[in-house]
Design an enzyme around this catalytic site. Structure first.
Site, PDB file in Angstrom:
ATOM      1  N   GLU A 145      12.105   0.906 -37.495  1.00 25.08           N
ATOM      2  CA  GLU A 145      11.858   2.297 -37.057  1.00 25.08           C
ATOM      3  C   GLU A 145      10.709   2.994 -37.784  1.00 25.08           C
ATOM      4  O   GLU A 145      10.839   4.131 -38.246  1.00 25.08           O
ATOM      5  CB  GLU A 145      13.149   3.127 -37.203  1.00 25.08           C
ATOM      6  CG  GLU A 145      14.307   2.550 -36.413  1.00 25.08           C
ATOM      7  CD  GLU A 145      15.587   3.379 -36.494  1.00 25.08           C
ATOM      8  OE1 GLU A 145      15.628   4.343 -37.285  1.00 25.08           O
ATOM      9  OE2 GLU A 145      16.534   3.065 -35.769  1.00 25.08           O
ATOM     10  N   ASN A 186      11.512  -4.031 -35.864  1.00 20.61           N
ATOM     11  CA  ASN A 186      12.608  -3.537 -35.013  1.00 20.61           C
ATOM     12  C   ASN A 186      12.476  -2.035 -34.780  1.00 20.61           C
ATOM     13  O   ASN A 186      12.191  -1.283 -35.716  1.00 20.61           O
ATOM     14  CB  ASN A 186      13.927  -3.829 -35.762  1.00 20.61           C
ATOM     15  CG  ASN A 186      15.171  -3.695 -34.914  1.00 20.61           C
ATOM     16  OD1 ASN A 186      15.271  -4.327 -33.851  1.00 20.61           O
ATOM     17  ND2 ASN A 186      16.135  -2.902 -35.365  1.00 20.61           N
ATOM     18  N   HIS A 222      19.333   1.148 -27.367  1.00 19.42           N
ATOM     19  CA  HIS A 222      20.444   2.089 -27.250  1.00 19.42           C
ATOM     20  C   HIS A 222      20.139   2.882 -25.976  1.00 19.42           C
ATOM     21  O   HIS A 222      19.456   3.906 -26.016  1.00 19.42           O
ATOM     22  CB  HIS A 222      20.521   2.995 -28.482  1.00 19.42           C
ATOM     23  CG  HIS A 222      20.789   2.222 -29.735  1.00 19.42           C
ATOM     24  ND1 HIS A 222      21.989   1.592 -29.960  1.00 19.42           N
ATOM     25  CD2 HIS A 222      20.016   1.946 -30.811  1.00 19.42           C
ATOM     26  CE1 HIS A 222      21.948   0.971 -31.137  1.00 19.42           C
ATOM     27  NE2 HIS A 222      20.751   1.168 -31.668  1.00 19.42           N
ATOM     28  N   GLU A 251      20.134  -4.268 -30.509  1.00 25.71           N
ATOM     29  CA  GLU A 251      21.252  -3.345 -30.786  1.00 25.71           C
ATOM     30  C   GLU A 251      21.789  -2.758 -29.483  1.00 25.71           C
ATOM     31  O   GLU A 251      22.023  -1.549 -29.378  1.00 25.71           O
ATOM     32  CB  GLU A 251      20.791  -2.208 -31.719  1.00 25.71           C
ATOM     33  CG  GLU A 251      20.148  -2.697 -33.002  1.00 25.71           C
ATOM     34  CD  GLU A 251      19.764  -1.585 -33.978  1.00 25.71           C
ATOM     35  OE1 GLU A 251      20.152  -0.419 -33.761  1.00 25.71           O
ATOM     36  OE2 GLU A 251      19.067  -1.898 -34.962  1.00 25.71           O
ATOM     37  N   ASP A 253      23.543  -1.162 -26.533  1.00 30.61           N
ATOM     38  CA  ASP A 253      24.732  -0.478 -26.013  1.00 30.61           C
ATOM     39  C   ASP A 253      24.274   0.415 -24.872  1.00 30.61           C
ATOM     40  O   ASP A 253      23.106   0.815 -24.815  1.00 30.61           O
ATOM     41  CB  ASP A 253      25.525   0.305 -27.074  1.00 30.61           C
ATOM     42  CG  ASP A 253      24.703   1.112 -28.066  1.00 30.61           C
ATOM     43  OD1 ASP A 253      23.597   1.569 -27.688  1.00 30.61           O
ATOM     44  OD2 ASP A 253      25.164   1.300 -29.198  1.00 30.61           O
TER      45      ASP A 253
HETATM   46  C1  XIL Z   1      24.048   2.515 -37.516  1.00 30.25           C
HETATM   47  C2  XIL Z   1      25.442   1.958 -37.747  1.00 30.25           C
HETATM   48  O1  XIL Z   1      25.914   1.427 -36.539  1.00 30.25           O
HETATM   49  C3  XIL Z   1      26.352   3.057 -38.240  1.00 30.25           C
HETATM   50  O2  XIL Z   1      27.632   2.523 -38.611  1.00 30.25           O
HETATM   51  C4  XIL Z   1      25.735   3.754 -39.451  1.00 30.25           C
HETATM   52  O3  XIL Z   1      26.538   4.852 -39.829  1.00 30.25           O
HETATM   53  C5  XIL Z   1      24.325   4.238 -39.128  1.00 30.25           C
HETATM   54  O4  XIL Z   1      23.554   3.141 -38.672  1.00 30.25           O
HETATM   55  N1  XIL Z   1      19.404   1.913 -35.535  1.00 30.25           N
HETATM   56  C6  XIL Z   1      19.605   0.905 -36.444  1.00 30.25           C
HETATM   57  C7  XIL Z   1      20.978   0.610 -36.934  1.00 30.25           C
HETATM   58  O5  XIL Z   1      18.666   0.167 -36.774  1.00 30.25           O
HETATM   59  O6  XIL Z   1      20.993   0.131 -38.241  1.00 30.25           O
HETATM   60  C8  XIL Z   1      21.867   1.834 -36.826  1.00 30.25           C
HETATM   61  O7  XIL Z   1      23.187   1.453 -37.191  1.00 30.25           O
HETATM   62  C9  XIL Z   1      21.808   2.409 -35.423  1.00 30.25           C
HETATM   63  C10 XIL Z   1      20.414   2.841 -35.078  1.00 30.25           C
END
Ligand code: XIL
Length: 337
Positions: A145, A186, A222, A251, A253
């Protein structure tokens, strides 16, 4: 929260046998983020993790806050247990994440030093963690990020203390520590924001031209039933693969309530969620094999999803419902893999 089951249709579910892993349908790895506490305390969670997925990303315990809590202290206990779990169950372990602006320990936030001291701090962090997990972690999210939505570099603590060159240095330190690991950049919204995607690509291409090896790009994904369009996802996959980066949907969802409104779950919405997942998978299948690092879901059941806690909203973004029953998106996944 949802207490009824809006699952796969009975006639579709014959393949949803517990003993058939999702990954057995797939030519590329199918992963999940693992919440270490759930893995240790919830036998159903653990058995689904073992049976259904063949790639594991630690959801939190590899982050600096947990793994490097004091300047001279690395906490390997939980991370080692997860690494053994992966070895014993034949799962690929994807390391997440080394350099990020969030989930940092207080000592890093408070650290006083010259740019050179900060560079050394970053080097020690990256190289100690990567060396510890050599031959156990296949691939790493080295930097997470680092870009803003407008395509500029995020003014993270790393950029403030080391300068814009921190990303290049992070990849060089990583390569030195473990030459055989795959190194990823990422980020989120790359599938919907072309300005951001183009900036990331030109930045990484520029590093490559300078001789820095970068193996792949993690697209967090996401996403939601409202956004993005499947064609945007397809174009993003195309664009990244043609520039010779492996692609990790890292990641995934799919929110059904991104605006956090009062909410009535409906069969229609869960079918929409399944259809978006289906088109994503069909598009991912089109990527040349050497660029398919895999698709990783950010959790197993809706009840474990970070979205509920983090955004404090009712949502159902994952493959399994609150009772660990497979949802329509699970069946769609099996059909499209
Ligand atoms: C999130 C986790 O899922 C949570 O449990 C934690 O509180 C915060 O981080 N981007 C990312 C992940 O790269 O590491 C994050 O994970 C979600 C957003």
């Amino acid at each position: 929260m949802l207490t009824f089951f809006l699952g796969c249709k009975k006639e579709e579910i014959s393949k949803c046998d517990d003993n058939i892993g999702l990954f057995t349908f797939s030519s590329y790895p199918i992963g999940t983020a693992i919440d270490f506490n759930a893995l240790e305390s919830d036998p159903v969670y653990k058995s689904i993790a073992i049976k259904q997925f063949n790639s594991i990303t630690p959801e939190n315990i590899f982050k600096a806050q947990y793994i490097h809590p004091e300047p001279l202290l690395f906490n390997w206990t939980e991370a080692d247990r997860l690494a053994s779990f992966c070895q014993n169950n034949n799962k690929r372990l994807h390391g997440h994440t080394l350099i990020w602006h969030q989930q940092l320990p207080q000592w890093i936030l408070d650290y006083q030093g010259s740019p050179f001291d900060w560079e050394l701090l970053m080097k020690v962090h990256i190289q100690t963690v990567m060396t510890h997990f050599k031959n156990k972690v296949t691939a790493w999210d080295i930097v997470n990020e680092a870009f803003n939505e407008d395509g500029t570099l995020r003014n993270s603590i790393w950029k403030q203390k080391i300068g814009d060159g921190y990303i290049e240095k992070a990849f060089l330190f990583a390569r030195e520590a473990d030459p055989s690991a795959l190194l990823f950049y990422n980020d989120f919204n790359l599938e919907s924001n072309t300005t951001k995607l183009n900036s990331v690509l030109s930045f990484l291409n520029n590093l490559r031209n300078r001789g820095v090896r970068i193996d792949g790009i993690g697209i967090q994904m996401h996403i939601s039933t409202y956004y993005p369009e499947p064609t945007q996802i397809a174009n993003t996959f195309q664009k990244i693969a043609t520039q010779n980066y492996k692609i990790h949907v890292s990641e995934l969802d799919i929110s059904v309530n991104p605006l956090g409104k009062d909410f009535v779950p409906s069969e229609e919405l869960f079918n929409e969620q399944a259809n978006l997942l289906g088109s994503l998978v069909l598009n991912y299948n089109q990527i040349p094999k050497q660029f398919q690092h895999g698709i990783t879901f950010w959790g197993i059941s809706d009840k474990n999803s970070w979205i509920r806690d983090f955004y404090n909203r009712e949502d159902y973004p994952l493959l399994y419902d609150d009772n660990y029953l497979p949802k329509p998106c699970y069946c769609k996944l099996i059909k499209t893999l």
